[in-house]
Design an enzyme around this catalytic site. Structure first.
Site, PDB file in Angstrom:
ATOM      1  N   LYS A 188     -11.482 -78.236  33.964  1.00  0.00           N
ATOM      2  CA  LYS A 188     -10.487 -79.307  33.852  1.00  0.00           C
ATOM      3  C   LYS A 188      -9.104 -78.718  33.593  1.00  0.00           C
ATOM      4  CE  LYS A 188      -8.885 -82.024  30.544  1.00  0.00           C
ATOM      5  NZ  LYS A 188      -7.546 -82.154  31.077  1.00  0.00           N
ATOM      6  N   GLU A 244       4.461 -75.517  15.106  1.00  0.00           N
ATOM      7  CA  GLU A 244       4.686 -75.011  16.461  1.00  0.00           C
ATOM      8  C   GLU A 244       5.538 -76.005  17.242  1.00  0.00           C
ATOM      9  OE1 GLU A 244       2.110 -72.709  19.830  1.00  0.00           O
ATOM     10  OE2 GLU A 244       1.321 -74.596  19.099  1.00  0.00           O
ATOM     11  N   CYS A 279       2.361 -69.666  24.314  1.00  0.00           N
ATOM     12  CA  CYS A 279       1.834 -69.676  22.952  1.00  0.00           C
ATOM     13  C   CYS A 279       2.225 -68.383  22.240  1.00  0.00           C
ATOM     14  CB  CYS A 279       0.335 -69.898  22.926  1.00  0.00           C
ATOM     15  SG  CYS A 279      -0.541 -68.866  24.065  1.00  0.00           S
ATOM     16  N   GLU A 289      -8.715 -71.182  21.826  1.00  0.00           N
ATOM     17  CA  GLU A 289      -7.453 -70.443  21.690  1.00  0.00           C
ATOM     18  C   GLU A 289      -6.340 -71.456  21.488  1.00  0.00           C
ATOM     19  OE1 GLU A 289      -6.961 -67.095  24.363  1.00  0.00           O
ATOM     20  OE2 GLU A 289      -8.978 -67.487  25.103  1.00  0.00           O
TER      21      GLU A 289
END
Ligand SMILES: Cc1cc2nc3c(=O)[nH]c(=O)nc-3n(C[C@H](O)[C@H](O)[C@H](O)COP(=O)(O)OP(=O)(O)OC[C@H]3O[C@@H](n4cnc5c(N)ncnc54)[C@H](O)[C@@H]3O)c2cc1C
Length: 1011
Positions: free
Chosen positions: A678, A889, A793, A759
């Site tokens: 996906k 973040e 990231c 992750e």
């Protein structure tokens, strides 16, 4: 040819006779510099340490700092009594030793730097005038990281020009003949110092910015009767420099001006083609111009850089090849003497004697060309040439020590190079006969690399296509697919045409793929171009629960056969996929540019990573796939091996829209699992393209199923599904933690404990040490924070500066951020494009508001494209570790700067976060570097480079704490996450009789003949 060789030898011997009358002081046995050079030539390790120490010294402030560095670089390294005594002495009297060292190194630099400033340099130029030696002056500069730096540099060039013209106005030509070709005032210009945003992919942009900066300089030079030379730098800037030279000098204002020159580097394989092209251009322009022929100053840099990127190396590998080419180009220049004035920039007597002999053979007068040599080098050769009646010009760098370091280190390398002429002649007293040999005789056949060459063995394969790992032994070192090198026009053209092609397919619809069948649903989800949200890149079919169920069934059904398919076949499937992506490389990159706003080189790096994942995992599967004997024991055999887990559900993000999904899916497939893939809702088209690649590669029905769609609809359903055995997720912390929790619940009928590969994000920090190279620190920080709009990231979001350094860094950081090119990444060379979608746009703007309330807004870009999701690069200062902008973040181009007392506090701040993904440290202190390597809490720690850009196999990637479950994508142990280990033990004795040997690997039992 023979006659020419004898003439070269005759002239060479004559030069040596004259040289021997004036011994070369630089290579004598006395003095600080001389002793260091002698040591460097004896010990390669010492040379590296010495040059690193020399490089950092000017930026150290106190004597104690100097002595500490001296200690770190040289103590306990077995560098001999001289250095050890010096280090001990420095420990006892640091004040004195620090000063003496600085004084000595600055003395060393001033052997190669002709003056600190324009006034200073005049004294040198006057002395040379008395020796009948002319000059070209070069302005040393620190790495230009902003347009403010570049503008200041341009202004300094103009001042220098005025000063030189004024102070030399009554000087005349030393030969008094053909003087109209050789103006007295000669300025050497480095174009990279005049524009901070040069990008090899976009020469047009560089030229647009450089032409207006150069025009006033050229205009004034012409008015003053001066000469301007365009120096040549690294290969990345070569084509732009040539193009710029031709563009500006074809302008009406300069078309008939002869006093301009450019450099050709003979160590480049394509230099002959460039020179021929220049000559043709010159003839069309029908005005004389000049070429300085050199071998080239960046040989080590070019070889390292191309090896790192798996590029074809632009320079020759064998020194004599550069020498031969220098002679070929000498001939070309002299034959075209009617349009081009030659300057031979060499200290090599063979190269010089060849030019002399050939000029005589062609009947060209001594006064029609010149020899150019560097200030502080080969003094006796200069004198010899003057005595022989030749025209000699000295290249004189001017500037302070700090900006002069890069130049100084290049000169030190040159003087100590194993292959250099100066070392052979003056330090090793190689015979004249040997030094004057025809270099053609010294070239080894087939471009072979001579033994003892500094080129690593890996370079030997550099010119071969990066072949699949098919033939490589299990565990063999993996060679990455090369990045596309956008320095070549051909690559730029291919990318442009791929972009056109991708645009023409806008609006196409992409089906789901379930059990090998294309499945369309009633609902289509559009995927838009974030640079222009009214453009729809494509539509994906939106799946619902029924399609998700169908995909699980298809994957389950395919699992039995696929799990028993030999791993070799599975590995080959991945390699075929890699080959297809290699073939469709530009097409795939172009789709990324439109669908997720990636700049060209970032998009290409993503496709390269996808290719590498396939080839690397194929290689790793061959290593892991064979059942391996645990121990040799008589009468018993035990084989350790792996089984696939079952059905894997891969949930991928949009920011590496092909690489990450490909990495997780290919790992699943090659290990014998079946996969439901996906992609993110924002990168459906990229996901669909990857599905096409695998279909073309021949993936069997059901082994890889494609469900584009919203996580909110099918995500939770599949994560919780009893028939899904493994979830590989890369994305936000919020979603990752939900998956982690939910997958921990065992549902009725579930066979396996679900394995989760998770992750997540980061709040990555880089620490800038007080001795860091500021120019480099800024370059790396800016790229890490703002490259791809900070949407990696791994991106930098907390820059931690030591108090001592704070002002110096900030002074240049903000102008550097202000110089970034922001825009539609369809244009080459854009660094900051749009963020992915409206939701991200709003969220990041909200964070900027939070930042304004918590900290000080130190910088925010102003000129943004009017449409699209563009967020201005933003920098906050006064940020404290507990503030939201320092903890959460943001995933956008927002950088927080934190000021700390010292390295202890820096580490505390860097580690004081929930995350541990990437981290960086910029320093030239060996002890501090070791400390940070040991203590920085991050899955990937980067020293003296950017903290983004992990490469498969080289930098296995992934973090811990709230950044992830501790897996390493692209690492040797990644595939283990997709496997369950098994051991099969058999007693092989019968009545005490046991086979003598048990094979180390046995795989038959993995593939039993099915009844
Ligand atoms: C006045 C002047 C201006 C210069 N301007 C520039 C400039 O603008 N840009 C620039 O790049 N250089 C420039 N140089 C050249 C450069 O800085 C070196 O001085 C020059 O390459 C040294 O060559 P040589 O002929 O003196 O010495 P040699 O000892 O004969 O040659 C050394 C050179 O050979 C080449 N080489 C070394 N090892 C290998 C190998 N294994 N395989 C292939 N080739 C190898 C390298 O180019 C090396 O510098 C300039 C030089 C001078 C004298």
């Amino acid at each position: 040819m023979k006659a020419l060789q004898s003439e070269i030898e005759r002239r060479g011997r004559r030069i040596f006779e004259l040289v021997d009358k004036h011994p070369e002081a630089l290579f004598s046995k006395a003095g600080f510099y001389q002793r260091l050079m002698a040591l460097s030539m004896r010990d390669e390790r010492f040379k590296v340490q010495l040059f690193r120490f020399v490089d950092v010294l000017p930026s150290l402030r106190g004597s104690r700092d100097i002595v500490e560095h001296l200690n770190e670089y040289f103590s306990d390294n077995g560098f001999g009594p001289l250095i050890n005594a010096g280090v001990r002495l420095a420990g006892v009297v640091p004040w004195l030793s620090g000063r003496i060292l600085r004084w000595n190194v600055s003395g060393m630099a001033h052997q190669f730097i002709a003056g600190k400033n324009p006034d200073d340099v005049m004294a040198t130029l006057r002395k040379r005038r008395a020796q009948k030696i002319g000059f070209t002056v070069d302005l040393l500069g620190e790495a230009v990281v902003s347009e403010a730096d570049a503008d200041e540099y341009a202004a300094r060039y103009l001042d220098l020009l005025e000063k030189l013209a004024l102070d030399t106005k009554d000087w005349t030509d030393p030969l008094g003949k053909n003087s109209e070709l050789f103006p007295v005032v000669n300025l050497s210009v480095k174009i990279s110092a005049l524009y901070s945003q040069m990008n090899p992919a976009d020469p047009a942009d560089a030229i647009t910015h450089l032409v207006p900066k150069l025009r006033p300089l050229l205009r004034r030079a012409r008015e003053l009767g001066a000469f301007i030379n365009f120096d040549m730098e690294s290969y990345a800037h070569k084509n732009t420099t040539l193009e710029l030279f031709k563009t500006i000098l074809t302008e009406a204002e300069f078309k008939d001006w002869p006093h301009v020159g450019i450099v050709i580097q003979a160590y480049l394989r394509d230099s002959e083609a460039d020179l021929r092209d220049l000559i043709e251009w010159g003839r069309a322009r029908s005005t004389r111009f000049a070429v300085r022929l050199v071998k080239g100053a960046y040989w080590d840099y070019e070889t390292t850089k191309s090896l790192q990127n798996s590029w074809d190396c632009p320079v020759f590998f064998q020194k004599p090849q550069s020498d031969v080419n220098f002679e070929t180009l000498t001939e070309l220049l002299l034959e075209n003497q009617s349009i081009v004035t030659a300057a031979f920039g060499s200290h090599n007597v063979r190269s010089i004697a060849h030019a002399q002999a050939l000029a005589d053979e062609l009947g060209i007068d001594h006064s029609c060309f010149e020899f150019q040599l560097l200030y502080g080098m080969a003094g006796p050769i200069k004198q010899a040439l003057v005595e022989m009646g030749y025209r000699v010009r000295e290249y004189c760098p001017v500037g302070e020590l700090l900006p002069g370091m890069a130049y100084l280190v290049r000169r030190l390398l040159e003087n100590t190079s194993n292959e250099g002429f100066l070392r052979a002649k003056f330090a090793e007293s190689v015979s004249a006969k040997e030094l004057l040999r025809d270099p053609r005789e010294l070239v080894k056949p087939d471009g072979a690399i001579p033994p003892g060459s500094p080129i690593p063995a890996t370079a030997r394969n550099q010119h071969r296509k990066n072949d699949a790992s098919l033939d490589s032994a299990p565990g063999d070192v993996y060679r990455n697919s090369p990045l596309v090198n956008f320095v070549y026009k051909d690559s730029q053209d291919k990318m442009r045409s791929a972009l056109r092609e991708a645009r023409s397919r806008f609006g196409e619809k992409y089906p789901l793929v379930i059990g090998g069948e294309k499945v369309w649903t009633d609902q289509l989800t559009p995927s838009v171009n974030p640079s222009a949200p009214d453009e729809i890149v494509g539509y994906g079919s939106e799946p619902g629960i029924p399609e998700a169920e169908r995909a699980v069934k298809a994957a389950r059904a395919a699992f039995g056969k696929w799990s028993r398919t030999p791993f070799e076949e599975r590995a080959r499937l991945l390699e075929r996929a890699a080959d297809i992506m290699e073939r469709r490389r530009y097409e795939l990159s172009a789709v990324e540019v439109f669908e997720v706003g990636k700049p060209w080189n970032e998009a290409d790096a993503d496709i390269r990573e996808a290719i590498d994942f396939c080839r690397f995992y194929a290689q790793q599967m061959r290593r892991l796939g064979r059942p391996k004997l645990t121990q040799q024991v008589p009468g018993e055999e035990s084989y350790h091996h792996y089984w696939p887990r079952g059905v894997a559900f891969v949930i991928a993000p949009w920011n590496f829209p092909i690489a990450i999904v490909c990495g997780m899916a290919s790992a699943g497939v090659v290990t014998g699992n079946t996969v439901i893939m996906k992609p993110s809702e924002q990168s459906i088209v990229c996901g669909a393209m990857l599905m096409q690649v695998f279909e073309e590669a021949g993936v069997p029905p059901g082994v890889l199923n494609f469900l584009s769609g919203h996580g909110s609809v099918i995500g939770a359903h599949l994560v919780d599904h009893k028939d899904v055995d493994l979830i590989a997720f890369t994305g936000s912390r919020e979603v990752g933690l939900k998956i982690w929790e939910s997958a921990g619940i065992t549902r009725p009928g579930q066979r396996e404990l679900k394995r989760v590969i998770c992750e997540m994000g980061g709040k990555n920090a880089m620490i800038v040490d007080s001795d860091a190279d500021i120019g480099e620190a800024i370059g790396y920080s800016i790229y890490s924070a703002f490259g791809y709009q900070g949407q990696k990231c791994s991106a930098l979001s907390r820059l931690i500066l030591l108090e001592e350094n704070y002002d110096r860094v900030m002074e240049r950081l903000i102008p550097a951020a202000a110089s970034l090119r922001i825009g539609n990444p369809e244009e080459p060379g854009i660094m900051v494009g749009p963020v992915i979608d409206e939701a991200a746009y709003r969220r990041i703007l909200d964070y900027i508001e939070v930042g304004k309330s918590e900290a000080t807004l130190a910088y925010q870009a102003k000129d943004l494209p009017p449409h699209g999701y563009f967020i201005p690069p933003t920098i906050f200062t006064g940020v404290k570790p507990n503030m939201r902008i320092a903890r959460e973040e943001i995933f956008g181009p927002v950088l927080s700067v934190l000021k700390v007392r010292d390295l202890d506090e820096a580490l505390e701040v860097a580690n004081g976060t929930d995350y541990a993904l990437t981290g960086g440290f910029l320093s030239r202190s060996p002890d501090n570097i070791e400390r940070v390597k040991a203590q920085l809490e991050a899955g990937n720690v980067y020293i003296n480079r950017s903290c983004t850009g992990a490469i498969v196999g080289r930098h296995p990637f992934g973090g811990f704490k709230m950044s992830g479950s501790g897996t390493k994508a692209g690492g040797e142990d990644y595939l283990l996450n997709f496997l369950v280990p098994r051991v099969v033990t058999e007693n092989t004795t019968r009545h005490g009789l046991a086979p003598e040997q048990t094979p180390e690997y046995r795989e038959e039992f993995l593939w039993p003949k099915l009844q």
